[in-house]
Design a protein around this motif. Structure first.
Motif, PDB file in Angstrom:
ATOM      1  N   SER A   1      66.917  84.707 -56.869  1.00 41.89           N
ATOM      2  CA  SER A   1      67.695  84.813 -55.625  1.00 41.89           C
ATOM      3  C   SER A   1      67.846  83.494 -54.882  1.00 41.89           C
ATOM      4  N   LYS A   2      67.623  82.400 -55.582  1.00 45.62           N
ATOM      5  CA  LYS A   2      67.821  81.075 -54.990  1.00 45.62           C
ATOM      6  C   LYS A   2      68.880  80.342 -55.816  1.00 45.62           C
TER       7      LYS A   2
ATOM      8  N   PHE B   1      70.521  77.277 -51.430  1.00 43.34           N
ATOM      9  CA  PHE B   1      70.649  78.556 -50.741  1.00 43.34           C
ATOM     10  C   PHE B   1      69.454  79.421 -51.108  1.00 43.34           C
ATOM     11  N   SER B   2      68.974  80.195 -50.163  1.00 41.49           N
ATOM     12  CA  SER B   2      67.982  81.232 -50.461  1.00 41.49           C
ATOM     13  C   SER B   2      68.636  82.580 -50.166  1.00 41.49           C
ATOM     14  N   ASN B   3      68.027  83.641 -50.612  1.00 42.01           N
ATOM     15  CA  ASN B   3      68.553  84.996 -50.399  1.00 42.01           C
ATOM     16  C   ASN B   3      69.989  85.157 -50.897  1.00 42.01           C
ATOM     17  N   VAL B   4      70.225  84.672 -52.108  1.00 38.70           N
ATOM     18  CA  VAL B   4      71.551  84.760 -52.712  1.00 38.70           C
ATOM     19  C   VAL B   4      71.738  86.141 -53.329  1.00 38.70           C
TER      20      VAL B   4
ATOM     21  N   ASN C   1      75.301  90.396 -41.521  1.00 37.97           N
ATOM     22  CA  ASN C   1      75.137  88.940 -41.465  1.00 37.97           C
ATOM     23  C   ASN C   1      75.246  88.252 -42.817  1.00 37.97           C
ATOM     24  N   ILE C   2      75.924  88.880 -43.748  1.00 39.68           N
ATOM     25  CA  ILE C   2      76.112  88.240 -45.052  1.00 39.68           C
ATOM     26  C   ILE C   2      77.226  87.198 -44.929  1.00 39.68           C
TER      27      ILE C   2
ATOM     28  N   ILE D   1      77.542  84.331 -52.231  1.00 36.93           N
ATOM     29  CA  ILE D   1      77.324  85.338 -51.191  1.00 36.93           C
ATOM     30  C   ILE D   1      75.835  85.322 -50.886  1.00 36.93           C
ATOM     31  N   THR D   2      75.496  85.101 -49.615  1.00 35.73           N
ATOM     32  CA  THR D   2      74.105  84.900 -49.232  1.00 35.73           C
ATOM     33  C   THR D   2      73.878  85.358 -47.796  1.00 35.73           C
TER      34      THR D   2
END
Length: 117
Positions: free
Chosen positions: A18-19, A37-40, A90-91, A106-107
């Protein structure tokens, strides 16, 4: 989102756990810009020649290759694909554009950007 006035090309893309890490190389020097990016949730990498129609919906600029996209169909498609089983508050949708590549991200988080020579 503004990186700087240098012209970059996508050098490498690494997506794991997810990074996402995207290394961009300056056309005219050896400097590298790393965007993380994190939380991808989703990454889509395409040759821009197969996405000519999509280019009309993206902001094109010689001085900026990373943009945040608002009100777009990719997030709508993602919501539909998962049968509304996730809440996507909040995406965010970011897109990298260079002369050969389009990378959609998309994150939930904004990227961090670092430069090195």
């Amino acid at each position: 989102m503004f990186i700087d006035k240098k012209k970059y090309i996508v050098n490498s893309v690494l997506h794991k756990n997810s990074k996402l890490k995207v290394d961009l190389k300056d056309y005219n020097s050896k400097s590298i810009c790393t965007v993380k990016f994190s939380n991808v949730v989703l990454v889509r990498v395409s040759d821009e020649s197969y996405r000519l129609k999509s280019l009309d919906s993206y902001p094109l600029s010689d001085s900026n290759m990373l943009h945040q996209i608002y009100d777009n169909s990719l997030i709508s498609w993602l919501i539909e694909e998962c049968f509304d089983s996730y809440e996507f508050k909040n995406i965010k949708h970011f897109v990298f554009l260079d002369s050969e590549t389009i990378i959609d991200v998309i994150t939930y988080d904004s990227p961090t950007i670092n430069f090195r020579e």
